[in-house]
Design an enzyme around this catalytic site. Sequence first.
Site, PDB file in Angstrom:
ATOM      1  CB  SER A   1      -0.798  -8.170  -2.222  1.00 22.45           C
ATOM      2  OG  SER A   1      -1.817  -8.969  -1.665  1.00 22.45           O
TER       3      SER A   1
ATOM      4  CE  LYS B   1      -4.402  -1.302  -0.086  1.00 22.64           C
ATOM      5  NZ  LYS B   1      -5.330  -0.830  -1.150  1.00 22.64           N
TER       6      LYS B   1
END
Lengths: 380, 380
Positions: free
Chosen positions: B269, B20
């Site tokens: 991720s 992020k």
Amino acid sequence: MTSAEVYLKLENLQKTGSFKPRGAYYAMWKKFKEGVRWFVAASSGNHAQGVAYAAKLLGAKATIVMPKYAPITKVVATQGYGAEVILHGETFDDAYEKALQLVEEGAYFVHPFNDYDVIAGQGTIGLEIIEDLPNVDVVVVPVGGGGLISGISIAVKSRNPHVKVIGVQPKGAPAAYLSYKEGKLVKVERINTIADGVAIKRPGDKTLAIMRELVDDIVLVDDFEIARAVFLLLERGKLVAEPAGALAVAAILSGKVDVKGKRVVAVVSGGNVDMSLLATIIRRGLFLEGRNVRIRGLLPDRPGQLKRVVDVIAEFGFNIVTIEHVRSNPLVHPGMAEVELEIEVPNREAALRMLDKLKERGIMFKLLHPGEWLEARGVH
Amino acid sequence: MTSAEVYLKLENLQKTGSFKPRGAYYAMWKKFKEGVRWFVAASSGNHAQGVAYAAKLLGAKATIVMPKYAPITKVVATQGYGAEVILHGETFDDAYEKALQLVEEGAYFVHPFNDYDVIAGQGTIGLEIIEDLPNVDVVVVPVGGGGLISGISIAVKSRNPHVKVIGVQPKGAPAAYLSYKEGKLVKVERINTIADGVAIKRPGDKTLAIMRELVDDIVLVDDFEIARAVFLLLERGKLVAEPAGALAVAAILSGKVDVKGKRVVAVVSGGNVDMSLLATIIRRGLFLEGRNVRIRGLLPDRPGQLKRVVDVIAEFGFNIVTIEHVRSNPLVHPGMAEVELEIEVPNREAALRMLDKLKERGIMFKLLHPGEWLEARGVH
């Protein structure tokens, strides 16, 4: 957390999940050049996989002897590298005897640590540390038999003699620590630690001599400190370390090594931890961090009583993990039920505030500390 | 396991534990250059920490609005990066409303995915993949709102249009999958998955348009497949992935993506998984792999009966995890006790051999499959 700049040398991400192939491969490659084609080791741990993997790379045969009750995952992993696994005897000593028998039949025995070539292979870690971080101040290394720290200290100090090298052993398996401090080989008969990867009864004469000369200190950590380090590496580092692999991090976190203001490398030597044990360590870690608590009390054995407790927990937004509601305990006053809950909380203080709220409503529960929890069960 | 060459792109080891910060930082840096000094986000997940961390790097103020019952670990982690955390409302929508209020007061709202600059920032992952592995065939990417896969597919395809980019969503939160297949924004009202990091009701219009143009396919995996992938990454990869972070690995392992003979990158991720959930996934993983089993049967309620069962388990060298011995179940024949054991075994076949041995000795136990186990408890 440490007021230091801490770097991790991640041997848990090495092939086979530990640093072991470095030493095994180098020692075996030298013998292979001399014509040896059959290697044997006695190990159910990381050394087994290191030797098996090295033999596969060399195109040689490896026979690994393990005690009969070796964890099946270790057997399968070792076979996975193409090695033959022989299950023999009840203890490691039995397996070792069997391995020596194979040596008489022509196999070459690869020692897990007391061998200069094995030590040299592990030393490549030290070279990599100095290459990546030339201005390192302290290198902290897990110690079992002493092969890893011997290799690292030779490599590091030959490049920069000012770097401190500190070893770490578990309190429950302090053979290298005692030998280092007393200046002679000390055998520890009773071993008890979760760090099975370094649970060794006696270091080697070669490794002891090197450690006495080059290692600046060896310190001890207990199993709680080790478990916390494994937990921290998991939660914050996103890395799986086995307990033995987390020794250096445990020593740094618990202040056993003076690192303040320094540039420190912690060697994370392996990641081969049994998944059940890892789950147990996580649950223990949550307790040690005060994020899971157990509370206990007596309730009148009437409908609606448990709901009063549960309501307060919900008001605080806490999550219930387990409820034990025992009305048949003959030691408890008839008409009362003994209730124990495990709850996820932000921290221990928040749990105490919740207990105060219960108290306000006339419900007396107490927070159980791990010791009390055992005591409440008559375990001492 | 896959007949493919699989590489992992480890965004779980990225700062804040997920990809992020890439998008957040790039979008916020552009606004910062234009004079913006206050950023706001509504998130209790990885986006919150990404924005907080990016603001810290820029020297700007960040306010993160989370629902009141956000996990305390997320609140603390976000505050740890210097951000102000406001707990507001019961749901994410409430938190979002509050964030928009702050926008009226002058803050800049950082969208988690539907923003070209955020998408561009995530795209740096694609550039790194092509740089490290120019001859990659397939890139597999977890999909929530679609920001990550949009950025990656633009970056990868601009360098090499022959690379396939495949998205993965959980069956229990298929909004981007449905939108992609139907060619219009589809909102999913009921979301149910352990992959909370991608549990999004609707993708963005910008991300949908990019996905429709550049993404080659989106596939679905279920929570069992996700749990197995998390377990495998832990045990074999020594890496902690959150369930959403393990989607690509889950799709490859379960054969949802055709990778045979190919060079494949799975984007991992993120790694921000609640430790209690991780412990649960490990236990579930051991069951799914057949390495923990539950067996159940009735024994005469007389001294020495349980010992007969335990003896057989010991003969096989298996490890008992739990024993439940219930004599008070009113549904069981009086004089009998219901016994259920959880046991660590090498595999399900070995457990069946043990049951045969018990049978030889007149003890009838059965292996419980997860479904039966629930059924035996009256849960369907």
